[in-house]
Enzyme design. Sequence first.
Site, PDB file in Angstrom:
ATOM      1  N   TYR A 186      58.999  30.312  44.106  1.00  0.00           N
ATOM      2  CA  TYR A 186      59.817  29.136  44.406  1.00  0.00           C
ATOM      3  C   TYR A 186      59.947  28.255  43.174  1.00  0.00           C
ATOM      4  O   TYR A 186      61.042  27.789  42.838  1.00  0.00           O
ATOM      5  CB  TYR A 186      59.156  28.371  45.553  1.00  0.00           C
ATOM      6  CG  TYR A 186      59.911  27.166  46.047  1.00  0.00           C
ATOM      7  CD1 TYR A 186      61.022  27.306  46.870  1.00  0.00           C
ATOM      8  CD2 TYR A 186      59.491  25.874  45.717  1.00  0.00           C
ATOM      9  CE1 TYR A 186      61.700  26.186  47.351  1.00  0.00           C
ATOM     10  CE2 TYR A 186      60.165  24.759  46.188  1.00  0.00           C
ATOM     11  CZ  TYR A 186      61.267  24.924  47.016  1.00  0.00           C
ATOM     12  OH  TYR A 186      61.935  23.815  47.492  1.00  0.00           O
TER      13      TYR A 186
ATOM     14  N   ALA B  76      67.360  27.140  46.307  1.00  0.00           N
ATOM     15  CA  ALA B  76      66.192  27.959  46.627  1.00  0.00           C
ATOM     16  C   ALA B  76      65.897  27.981  48.119  1.00  0.00           C
ATOM     17  O   ALA B  76      65.468  28.997  48.667  1.00  0.00           O
ATOM     18  CB  ALA B  76      64.971  27.437  45.870  1.00  0.00           C
ATOM     19  N   GLU B  77      66.125  26.852  48.785  1.00  0.00           N
ATOM     20  CA  GLU B  77      65.782  26.745  50.203  1.00  0.00           C
ATOM     21  C   GLU B  77      66.764  27.476  51.113  1.00  0.00           C
ATOM     22  O   GLU B  77      66.357  28.173  52.040  1.00  0.00           O
ATOM     23  CB  GLU B  77      65.720  25.264  50.621  1.00  0.00           C
ATOM     24  CG  GLU B  77      64.555  24.488  50.033  1.00  0.00           C
ATOM     25  CD  GLU B  77      63.218  24.854  50.653  1.00  0.00           C
ATOM     26  OE1 GLU B  77      63.207  25.540  51.689  1.00  0.00           O
ATOM     27  OE2 GLU B  77      62.185  24.466  50.090  1.00  0.00           O
ATOM     28  N   SER B  78      68.061  27.284  50.875  1.00  0.00           N
ATOM     29  CA  SER B  78      69.046  27.784  51.847  1.00  0.00           C
ATOM     30  C   SER B  78      70.296  28.383  51.232  1.00  0.00           C
ATOM     31  O   SER B  78      71.215  28.761  51.961  1.00  0.00           O
ATOM     32  CB  SER B  78      69.475  26.631  52.759  1.00  0.00           C
ATOM     33  OG  SER B  78      70.247  25.685  52.021  1.00  0.00           O
TER      34      SER B  78
END
Length: 202
Positions: free
Chosen positions: A157, A68-70
């Site tokens: 998220y 999800a972040e990168s």
Amino acid sequence: MNLFQLASRGIDLDALPDESAPEREPLAFEPSPAGSRFAVPQEFDAAFQAAGDEYGVDPDVLRAMAFAESNFNPKAESPKGAVGLMQFMPGTAERFGINPLDPVESIFGAAAYMRANLEKFDGDYGKAVAAYNWGENRKAYDAEDWQSLAPKETQGYLKTVFGAADELKLRAPQASTEAAPAVKVGGKASPELTPGEAAPFF
């Protein structure tokens, strides 16, 4: 019952900065819809497992957070300065004593951050993951309907993280003829998920 159901109901998986703090910066990329196919890079997989074991955090949740972040890009950088695999802002990286551009340090830093959040929220994975994105010191967490009070980005998220974590749990039995052992969280086994059960979001 799947991970999102457990987390959003405030079930303690361990047992089976102030309100004005700035919100976390937007994600460095637009994640694919939850439930889409993705691959955890093999070179990072052992680090997710080791960090999860060391800090008592579900390693599949850590893997899903990296997605999800990168999108597993250790060189990712957001417009506002969050960097690395787990998208640390400079102040947060300093707080946990890590180099966020080192993917292994980033993973261990995220595990340490999640452990702190889990302790703060009595093992509630939903709030712990939301706090990683939104910040941990929000009065909204005290409300029963805290999820509806979270920003749309944080709601998205949570969907992405728990959808991806559910997918990883469902894949696990395919990798071995033996049933995967329950993830150890804080020295105790986390509740098992029901294979094939779709994750309801909000």
